[in-house]
Every structure is written in C-alpha cells, then in structure tokens.
Design a protein around this motif. Sequence first.
Motif, PDB file in Angstrom:
ATOM      1  N   ASP A  88     -39.012 -30.008  15.032  1.00  0.00           N
ATOM      2  CA  ASP A  88     -39.636 -28.875  15.654  1.00  0.00           C
ATOM      3  C   ASP A  88     -40.415 -28.346  14.906  1.00  0.00           C
ATOM      4  OD1 ASP A  88     -38.053 -27.039  14.559  1.00  0.00           O
ATOM      5  OD2 ASP A  88     -36.597 -26.772  16.122  1.00  0.00           O
ATOM      6  N   GLN A  89     -41.071 -27.175  15.255  1.00  0.00           N
ATOM      7  CA  GLN A  89     -41.974 -26.248  14.491  1.00  0.00           C
ATOM      8  C   GLN A  89     -41.323 -25.469  13.454  1.00  0.00           C
ATOM      9  OE1 GLN A  89     -41.533 -25.531  17.933  1.00  0.00           O
ATOM     10  NE2 GLN A  89     -40.817 -23.635  18.135  1.00  0.00           N
ATOM     11  N   ASP A  90     -40.051 -25.045  13.649  1.00  0.00           N
ATOM     12  CA  ASP A  90     -39.343 -24.438  12.379  1.00  0.00           C
ATOM     13  C   ASP A  90     -38.675 -25.422  11.247  1.00  0.00           C
ATOM     14  OD1 ASP A  90     -39.843 -22.051  13.634  1.00  0.00           O
ATOM     15  OD2 ASP A  90     -38.016 -22.471  15.103  1.00  0.00           O
ATOM     16  N   GLY A  91     -38.937 -26.716  11.646  1.00  0.00           N
ATOM     17  CA  GLY A  91     -38.473 -27.866  10.640  1.00  0.00           C
ATOM     18  C   GLY A  91     -36.983 -28.315  10.879  1.00  0.00           C
ATOM     19  N   PRO A 127     -28.214 -41.949  24.437  1.00  0.00           N
ATOM     20  CA  PRO A 127     -29.229 -40.960  24.294  1.00  0.00           C
ATOM     21  C   PRO A 127     -30.589 -41.891  23.300  1.00  0.00           C
ATOM     22  CG  PRO A 127     -27.549 -40.447  22.710  1.00  0.00           C
ATOM     23  CD  PRO A 127     -26.826 -41.526  23.947  1.00  0.00           C
ATOM     24  N   HIS A 128     -31.592 -41.681  23.802  1.00  0.00           N
ATOM     25  CA  HIS A 128     -32.610 -42.733  23.133  1.00  0.00           C
ATOM     26  C   HIS A 128     -33.684 -41.704  22.519  1.00  0.00           C
ATOM     27  CE1 HIS A 128     -34.929 -46.180  22.130  1.00  0.00           C
ATOM     28  NE2 HIS A 128     -33.810 -46.787  22.316  1.00  0.00           N
ATOM     29  N   GLY A 129     -34.680 -41.063  23.365  1.00  0.00           N
ATOM     30  CA  GLY A 129     -35.613 -40.393  22.975  1.00  0.00           C
ATOM     31  C   GLY A 129     -35.246 -38.656  22.927  1.00  0.00           C
ATOM     32  N   VAL A 130     -36.060 -38.007  21.858  1.00  0.00           N
ATOM     33  CA  VAL A 130     -35.830 -36.732  21.949  1.00  0.00           C
ATOM     34  C   VAL A 130     -37.200 -36.148  21.460  1.00  0.00           C
ATOM     35  CG1 VAL A 130     -35.253 -36.994  19.336  1.00  0.00           C
ATOM     36  CG2 VAL A 130     -34.448 -34.948  20.717  1.00  0.00           C
ATOM     37  N   ALA A 131     -37.525 -34.760  21.998  1.00  0.00           N
ATOM     38  CA  ALA A 131     -38.753 -34.305  21.894  1.00  0.00           C
ATOM     39  C   ALA A 131     -38.264 -32.754  22.290  1.00  0.00           C
ATOM     40  CB  ALA A 131     -39.837 -34.735  22.858  1.00  0.00           C
ATOM     41  N   ALA A 132     -39.016 -31.764  21.394  1.00  0.00           N
ATOM     42  CA  ALA A 132     -39.132 -30.317  21.477  1.00  0.00           C
ATOM     43  C   ALA A 132     -40.139 -29.809  21.832  1.00  0.00           C
ATOM     44  CB  ALA A 132     -38.534 -29.797  20.181  1.00  0.00           C
ATOM     45  N   ASP A 133     -40.095 -28.644  22.632  1.00  0.00           N
ATOM     46  CA  ASP A 133     -41.478 -28.134  23.312  1.00  0.00           C
ATOM     47  C   ASP A 133     -41.693 -27.002  22.512  1.00  0.00           C
ATOM     48  OD1 ASP A 133     -39.813 -25.839  24.110  1.00  0.00           O
ATOM     49  OD2 ASP A 133     -39.975 -26.149  25.983  1.00  0.00           O
ATOM     50  N   SER A 134     -42.775 -26.125  22.615  1.00  0.00           N
ATOM     51  CA  SER A 134     -43.252 -24.806  21.616  1.00  0.00           C
ATOM     52  C   SER A 134     -42.158 -23.531  21.702  1.00  0.00           C
ATOM     53  CB  SER A 134     -44.580 -24.508  22.091  1.00  0.00           C
ATOM     54  OG  SER A 134     -44.756 -23.803  23.418  1.00  0.00           O
ATOM     55  N   LYS A 135     -41.456 -23.824  22.559  1.00  0.00           N
ATOM     56  CA  LYS A 135     -40.354 -22.643  23.149  1.00  0.00           C
ATOM     57  C   LYS A 135     -39.062 -22.961  22.066  1.00  0.00           C
ATOM     58  CE  LYS A 135     -42.483 -21.390  27.183  1.00  0.00           C
ATOM     59  NZ  LYS A 135     -43.112 -22.428  27.497  1.00  0.00           N
ATOM     60  N   GLY A 136     -39.038 -24.393  21.548  1.00  0.00           N
ATOM     61  CA  GLY A 136     -37.666 -24.770  21.138  1.00  0.00           C
ATOM     62  C   GLY A 136     -36.818 -25.227  21.761  1.00  0.00           C
ATOM     63  N   ASN A 137     -37.139 -25.553  23.125  1.00  0.00           N
ATOM     64  CA  ASN A 137     -36.408 -26.344  24.129  1.00  0.00           C
ATOM     65  C   ASN A 137     -36.334 -27.858  23.589  1.00  0.00           C
ATOM     66  OD1 ASN A 137     -35.542 -24.138  25.780  1.00  0.00           O
ATOM     67  ND2 ASN A 137     -37.742 -24.453  26.341  1.00  0.00           N
ATOM     68  N   ILE A 172     -35.904 -46.226  35.590  1.00  0.00           N
ATOM     69  CA  ILE A 172     -35.228 -47.347  34.936  1.00  0.00           C
ATOM     70  C   ILE A 172     -35.177 -47.354  33.711  1.00  0.00           C
ATOM     71  CG2 ILE A 172     -35.119 -49.821  35.066  1.00  0.00           C
ATOM     72  CD1 ILE A 172     -36.417 -49.811  37.808  1.00  0.00           C
ATOM     73  N   GLN A 173     -34.321 -47.037  33.014  1.00  0.00           N
ATOM     74  CA  GLN A 173     -33.960 -46.877  31.634  1.00  0.00           C
ATOM     75  C   GLN A 173     -35.140 -46.108  30.881  1.00  0.00           C
ATOM     76  OE1 GLN A 173     -33.366 -50.704  29.924  1.00  0.00           O
ATOM     77  NE2 GLN A 173     -30.964 -50.618  30.341  1.00  0.00           N
ATOM     78  N   PRO A 174     -35.049 -44.757  30.931  1.00  0.00           N
ATOM     79  CA  PRO A 174     -36.138 -44.084  30.338  1.00  0.00           C
ATOM     80  C   PRO A 174     -35.957 -44.210  28.675  1.00  0.00           C
ATOM     81  CG  PRO A 174     -34.496 -42.588  31.291  1.00  0.00           C
ATOM     82  CD  PRO A 174     -34.043 -43.877  31.853  1.00  0.00           C
ATOM     83  N   TRP A 175     -36.759 -44.583  27.982  1.00  0.00           N
ATOM     84  CA  TRP A 175     -36.731 -44.987  26.787  1.00  0.00           C
ATOM     85  C   TRP A 175     -36.986 -43.731  25.838  1.00  0.00           C
ATOM     86  CZ3 TRP A 175     -34.943 -49.748  25.363  1.00  0.00           C
ATOM     87  CH2 TRP A 175     -34.870 -50.115  23.938  1.00  0.00           C
ATOM     88  N   ASP A 176     -38.041 -42.973  26.312  1.00  0.00           N
ATOM     89  CA  ASP A 176     -38.479 -42.054  25.383  1.00  0.00           C
ATOM     90  C   ASP A 176     -38.782 -40.857  26.132  1.00  0.00           C
ATOM     91  OD1 ASP A 176     -38.983 -40.777  22.883  1.00  0.00           O
ATOM     92  OD2 ASP A 176     -40.508 -42.318  22.184  1.00  0.00           O
ATOM     93  N   VAL A 177     -39.168 -39.675  25.280  1.00  0.00           N
ATOM     94  CA  VAL A 177     -39.550 -38.398  25.842  1.00  0.00           C
ATOM     95  C   VAL A 177     -40.815 -37.738  25.027  1.00  0.00           C
ATOM     96  CG1 VAL A 177     -37.692 -37.116  25.333  1.00  0.00           C
ATOM     97  CG2 VAL A 177     -38.880 -36.273  27.372  1.00  0.00           C
ATOM     98  N   ALA A 178     -41.621 -37.097  25.482  1.00  0.00           N
ATOM     99  CA  ALA A 178     -42.707 -36.447  24.779  1.00  0.00           C
ATOM    100  C   ALA A 178     -42.910 -35.397  25.421  1.00  0.00           C
ATOM    101  CB  ALA A 178     -43.946 -37.373  24.480  1.00  0.00           C
TER     102      ALA A 178
END
Length: 186
Positions: A88-91, A127-137, A172-178
């Motif tokens: 994330d933006q904070d490292g 759990p497969h994909g992971v992403a963070a938004d600008s608010k840290g979620n 059907i099997q969500p592989w990733d998220v962005a």
Amino acid sequence: NIITKVVSSSSSLSNFTFVERIPQEGTSDIQVLQPEGIDIDSEGNIYVNDIEPNHIAKFSKNGTYILSWGSTGSDDGQFNHPHGNEVDQDGNVYITDQGNARVQKFTRDGKFKWGAHGTGDGQFTHPHGVAADSKGNVFVSDRDNANIQKFTSNGTFITKWGSEGSQAGQFIQPWDVAVDSSDNVY
C-alpha cells in the motif's frame, strides 16, 4: 524462475522491449524458484512471493536482492502457498496465504494476520488476490468462496460481495482483484 522487466512504447504487444531479468545474474543472494505474486512499492522495490520455499523476496528496482522473510508453516511470518501480494501507499505488505486461509500484513514495526478458514465474514477457503485502495482499505478475492471481501488496513471486516454463478454480481473462482486510482474495484 526469473521475473522479466519490460517496457513498451505503444499498446501493441510486439513493441515490448526486454530491459532486464530479476534477479540479475551475479547480483542476488537468492533464487526465486516458483514466483506467484509480485508488486512494487513507491520507491520501486519489487516484492515477489515464492511458493516453493514459502517466502517473500524483496529486490531493488534494478534487481538487486535486498532481503527475504518467511518459511513453511502456520505461525506468524510463515506461509503455506503465498499467492497474491499488495504494497500500500504506506509501504505495508499484504500477503494472501492460501494454505493457511489468511492474509498477513507486514509493516516496519511488526506483523499481524487476520482471517480464518471458513465461509463467514472475514473467513477464507482459498484467498488469492489482494489489493488496497487510496484510503488503506484492503480487498481480498477468495476463489472457493466466490467472493471479494473488504477490510480496514488493520484487518477489521467491512463487507463482502459475490456468490457462485455466472449472473451479474456472481463469480466463478475470482482469481485476483485490483483497485484503480479512483478506488474502483475490479
């Protein structure tokens, strides 16, 4: 067993130019055996999940090995098939740990984990994909539960969406998220 850095001057696949291989020959103390996830921090450092020895390797933007952490197991800082990663933006570095059905967060001050095996809120089966938004979620895709879950940066469950199927709002099997610069989730 290498990560290749390329650049493009257009959107055509034929216009990609090879820049370098990571790790560079003779500059690394570690070999990446089975890379699974990759992300880059704001300073250009590269984080690679290596699922064969269950560790995370960090390289400089020019491909020089900096450090690695992790081993096989279920304790904090150990992994059983680390899949996705996000810086994330904070490292902070978030790693989805498939075999242990959790997400681990690593910071400059320590680490913690959240999640447990299951189908309820804040639980994962794959759990497969992971992403963070600008608010840290933080957003996590779970292939076997066919959903996306949203958490605060400290691991508090916020919401989830999706179910098994091919209709609108189903997966059907969500592989990733962005997440894009406007905080839209894909």
